[in-house]
Every structure is written in structure tokens, then in C-alpha cells.
Design an enzyme around this catalytic site. Structure first.
Site, PDB file in Angstrom:
ATOM      1  N   LEU A  70      -3.218  -9.384   5.772  1.00  0.00           N
ATOM      2  CA  LEU A  70      -2.987  -8.915   4.392  1.00  0.00           C
ATOM      3  C   LEU A  70      -1.621  -8.261   4.206  1.00  0.00           C
ATOM      4  CD1 LEU A  70      -6.562  -7.476   3.686  1.00  0.00           C
ATOM      5  CD2 LEU A  70      -5.542  -9.506   2.668  1.00  0.00           C
ATOM      6  N   HIS A  71      -0.889  -8.037   5.290  1.00  0.00           N
ATOM      7  CA  HIS A  71       0.475  -7.496   5.202  1.00  0.00           C
ATOM      8  C   HIS A  71       0.525  -6.197   4.399  1.00  0.00           C
ATOM      9  CE1 HIS A  71       0.427 -11.982   5.213  1.00  0.00           C
ATOM     10  NE2 HIS A  71       0.818 -11.681   6.429  1.00  0.00           N
ATOM     11  N   CYS A  72      -0.502  -5.373   4.579  1.00  0.00           N
ATOM     12  CA  CYS A  72      -0.597  -4.057   3.910  1.00  0.00           C
ATOM     13  C   CYS A  72      -0.506  -4.179   2.393  1.00  0.00           C
ATOM     14  CB  CYS A  72       0.486  -3.089   4.398  1.00  0.00           C
ATOM     15  SG  CYS A  72       0.391  -2.742   6.139  1.00  0.00           S
ATOM     16  N   ALA A  73      -0.905  -5.319   1.854  1.00  0.00           N
ATOM     17  CA  ALA A  73      -0.791  -5.492   0.403  1.00  0.00           C
ATOM     18  C   ALA A  73      -2.034  -6.202  -0.138  1.00  0.00           C
ATOM     19  CB  ALA A  73       0.479  -6.282   0.075  1.00  0.00           C
TER      20      ALA A  73
ATOM     21  N   ASN B  27       0.814  -1.228   0.000  1.00  0.00           N
ATOM     22  CA  ASN B  27       0.000   0.000   0.000  1.00  0.00           C
ATOM     23  C   ASN B  27       0.845   1.274   0.000  1.00  0.00           C
ATOM     24  OD1 ASN B  27      -2.617  -0.776  -0.351  1.00  0.00           O
ATOM     25  ND2 ASN B  27      -3.089  -0.973   1.833  1.00  0.00           N
TER      26      ASN B  27
END
Ligand SMILES: Cc1ncc(COP(=O)(O)O)c(C=O)c1O
Length: 385
Positions: free
Chosen positions: A340-343, A104
Site C-alpha cells: 500500500l506504500h503507506c497510502a 499517511n
């Protein structure tokens, strides 16, 4: 109560832990022995602080194959670097080529600029393993393509993007690389690899403290700053200096953090990238081989080998990702990360959206015994599902 074994830290993609001893030693020594405001006064402490920053710049320039260390700019993290690069370089209506594996910190600035400046986005195709088809670049390039921006090493699947092919076909477009996961783990040479803008963060594989990072900007690129203010240079003028690094370093820098980062980078250079890579690849292969033996377990990402980094995403049938992460920590002391690991885009690409995956991310200080503990713990959780 029996002694608990120490936790096994497998969240190095979030931030590396532990750090080399020299990082804390350097920071503690500096904090105790000198003031840390560089480039402002002519007294000895200010000059010493200036030398700390200069030495750090030189160390990072050497790591990234950059011949002129003034092209290395310090920021608070890779997110800030990417925002400076994307918001500074992209003009109304520009075309940008990116991938479906972006964090992100690339995707959100791009989506913002899509709305505010009408930039146009195209995406290189992505396989279910997270591997990006760089050969599609010539098909996507247009006369108004200003920028190609890619995540070098996926923080979700560990897949690596082939920068050489992108640089070969990019034509007049600029190549921006998000090296959050790869800096300190993969060989990067901005000159040989034709990188125009390299964004790095200090606290992952470069072993610095949080709150450190920066970017490399190829000479000749005009990039307006995002934040302006005091730099200690050209103070007679009310407009920002236009030369790097001062143009982008307004405000008193994180001298202490930068000193710690330099100690981390020195550790990487002394240990050798090849040795770091070899160890991480050995551990990753051991983990992937073991995961392949666990029934009901799915691995998302490329198989073992030099074309991937030490980030592994999994799911286990019969248990949610968040429950799995929780059980591994509470019952077995295995510290991975679920979600989601910022992705979110990456999870859409590999069909794990919206739940995400359990991520096990390895680092140089992990051991084979720790990988075996993780595998044993996963097998125990599975047997209870
Ligand atoms: C690929 C990638 N890009 C960007 C970031 C953002 O890093 P930072 O929070 O240090 O700015 C991360 C870290 O989580 C990452 O893995």
C-alpha cells in the site's frame, strides 16, 4: 556458482539509491575533520558547523525559489515537517481541503486533528488514474477553509497535481505541498507557485541521507513550534525564540546529514532539473510502453508524458502483489515494492485497496538497460503464472 548480475533498484520512491559520490565524500570528510555542533560555541569547529548548515539552507532556498534562506527549516524528514505544519496551523473547527491521494504522513495527522480539534475535511475528486480534479476547488472552498494540502507527485501512481490552479483559486486559504516525491525531480518555485508551506524529505530525489528533510514557511505565517528546547540563540530566555528557523530547530541538528543533503542538492542543481526530468521521463515512457505489451498486466496511473513522474504501479493477473515482488527480487534481482506504500487512501481512490500494487519507481541513476531487464523479468514471471 555463476556471477549474479547486480540488482536493479527500482524503489527510488522509498529512498534513492545510489547517491551521488559527493554525498558520502562530503560526510566522511566532515566526520573526520571537524566537530559538528553548530551555533553553540564560538570556537572554530562550532563556527564551521554553523557555516555547513547555513550553506545547506542557501542551497535549498535557491532550489525552491525562496529568497530568504531563514525560511528553510531543517527537520528529520517530511513526516516531521508535515506534522509541524498541520498541528501548528490547524485550529479547532477549521476546514481543510485535501485529496484522496495523500500519504499517511498527511492523512494520519489530519485524522488525528479531526478527532482532537474537530477539523472538517473535504476531498478534491480523484480519477481512477490517481489524477486529482483541481478544477473542483472553487466548489469546495468555504469561508472557514484554513488550508489546502496536497501530495504534489503521487508515490502510488506518479500523477502530478496542478499547483498553479490551486494557487489561483485558493483565496485566503493556505497552500501546503507534500513534495516528498517531487523535490529534486520537478521544478518547484515557492514564490512563483504561491506555496505557503512546502514540506520536503532529503533522502529521495534530493539524494541526501535518511534522517534529513525540512520545510519552507512563507514569511508572515504564524506557526507555533511542535518541539521546543535549546537553539543556541536567545539563550538568556526560557521561552522559545519566535523567529525562523530557530523557532522550529530545537536540539542539536543532524549537521552531518544536512551536509550530505546539501551535496545531494548541489548535484541536482549542477545536473539540472530539466536534464533529470528528461532522463526520468525517457525511462518512464520506455517502461510504460513495455508494460503495455505484457498480457494480463494492468498499469494504474496516467500514461506517459510530462504530466506524470517516474512512479509506476502495476498488477499481474494470476499472481498476488507480494508474490510478484518476491519473485522479481529472488529470481531476477529486480527490487520493486509491493503493498500500500503507506497510502491506503490512494489505493481506495484507484480501486487497488487492500492488496495494493507492485510499485516500480525510477530514479536518475537508472538506465534503459535496467528497464529492459525489468520488462523481461516481468514477462518471464507472467509466462509461469
Ligand atoms: C508522498 C509522500 N509523503 C510523505 C512520505 C514520507 O516520507 P518520510 O518517511 O521521509 O518522512 C513519503 C515517503 O514515503 C511520500 O512518498
Amino acid at each position: 556458482m555463476p556471477d549474479q548480475p547486480p540488482p536493479v533498484y527500482l524503489d527510488n520512491a522509498a529512498t534513492s539509491f545510489p547517491k551521488p559520490a559527493a554525498v558520502a565524500e562530503t560526510m566522511a570528510r566532515l566526520l573526520d575533520t571537524t566537530a559538528l555542533s553548530p551555533g553553540r560555541a564560538a570556537h572554530r569547529y562550532s563556527l564551521a558547523a554553523g557555516r555547513v548548515i547555513f550553506a545547506a539552507r542557501e542551497t535549498l532556498a535557491a532550489l525552491f525559489g525562496c529568497r530568504d534562506s531563514s525560511r528553510i527549516v531543517f527537520t528529520n524528514n517530511v513526516t516531521t515537517s508535515l506534522n509541524i505544519g498541520l498541528q501548528g496551523l490547524l485550529r479547532p473547527g477549521d476546514h481543510v481541503i485535501t485529496t484522496g491521494m495523500e500519504h499517511n504522513s498527511v492523512m494520519r495527522p489530519l485524522r488525528l486533528l479531526e478527532r482532537l480539534r474537530g477539523i472538517r475535511l473535504s476531498f478534491l475528486p480523484t480519477a481512477a488514474t490517481g489524477e486529482v480534479d483541481v478544477d473542483a476547488l472553487p466548489r469546495l472552498l468555504a469561508s472557514d477553509t484554513r488550508l489546502i494540502v496536497v501530495n504534489h507527485l503521487s508515490n502510488v501512481t506518479g500523477s502530478l497535481v496542478d499547483l498553479a490552479t490551486l494557487a489561483r483559486f485558493k483565496g485566503d486559504a493556505l497552500l501546503m505541498v507534500d513534495a516528498a516525491q517531487s523535490a529534486g525531480s520537478e521544478a518547484i518555485d515557492v514564490t512563483a507557485q504561491g506555496i505557503d508551506f512546502l514540506a520536503f524529505t532529503g533522502h529521495k530525489s534530493l539524494f541526501g541521507p535518511t534522517g534529513t528533510g525540512g520545510f519552507y514557511l512563507r514569511p508572515g505565517i504564524v506557526l507555533p513550534p511542535l518541539v521546543v528546547g535549546g537553539t543556541g540563540s536567545n539563550s538568556e530566555h526560557e521561552v522559545q525564540p519566535d523567529f525562523a528557523p530557530d523557532a522550529y530547530e530545537a536540539g542539536t541538528p543532524n549537521t552531518l546529514g544536512i551536509a550530505g543533503l546539501a551535496a545531494g542538492v548541489a548535484f541536482v542543481r549542477e545536473t539540472g532539473l530539466a536534464a533529470i526530468r528528461r532522463h526520468e521521463e525517457t525511462l518512464t515512457t520506455r517502461l510504460l510502453d513495455g508494460l503495455g505489451q505484457i498480457p494480463g498486466l494492468t498499469v494504474y496511473g496516467p500514461g506517459p508524458g510530462p504530466h506524470r513522474g517516474p512512479v509506476v504501479s502495476i498488477r499481474l493477473a494470476g499472481i498476488s502483489v507480494s508474490d510478484l515482488a518476491f519473485a522479481l527480487d529472488r529470481d531476477h534481482g529486480i527490487l520493486g515494492r509491493g503493498g500500500l506504500h503507506c497510502a491506503p487512501a490512494a489505493h481506495r481512490s484507484i480501486a487497488t485497496y487492500p492488496e495494493g500494487t507492485l510499485r516500480l519507481s525510477l530514479g536518475y541513476f537508472n538506465t534503459e538497460a535496467e528497464i529492459d531487464s525489468c520488462l523481461a523479468a516481468l514477462d518471464r514471471v507472467r509466462s509461469r503464472c
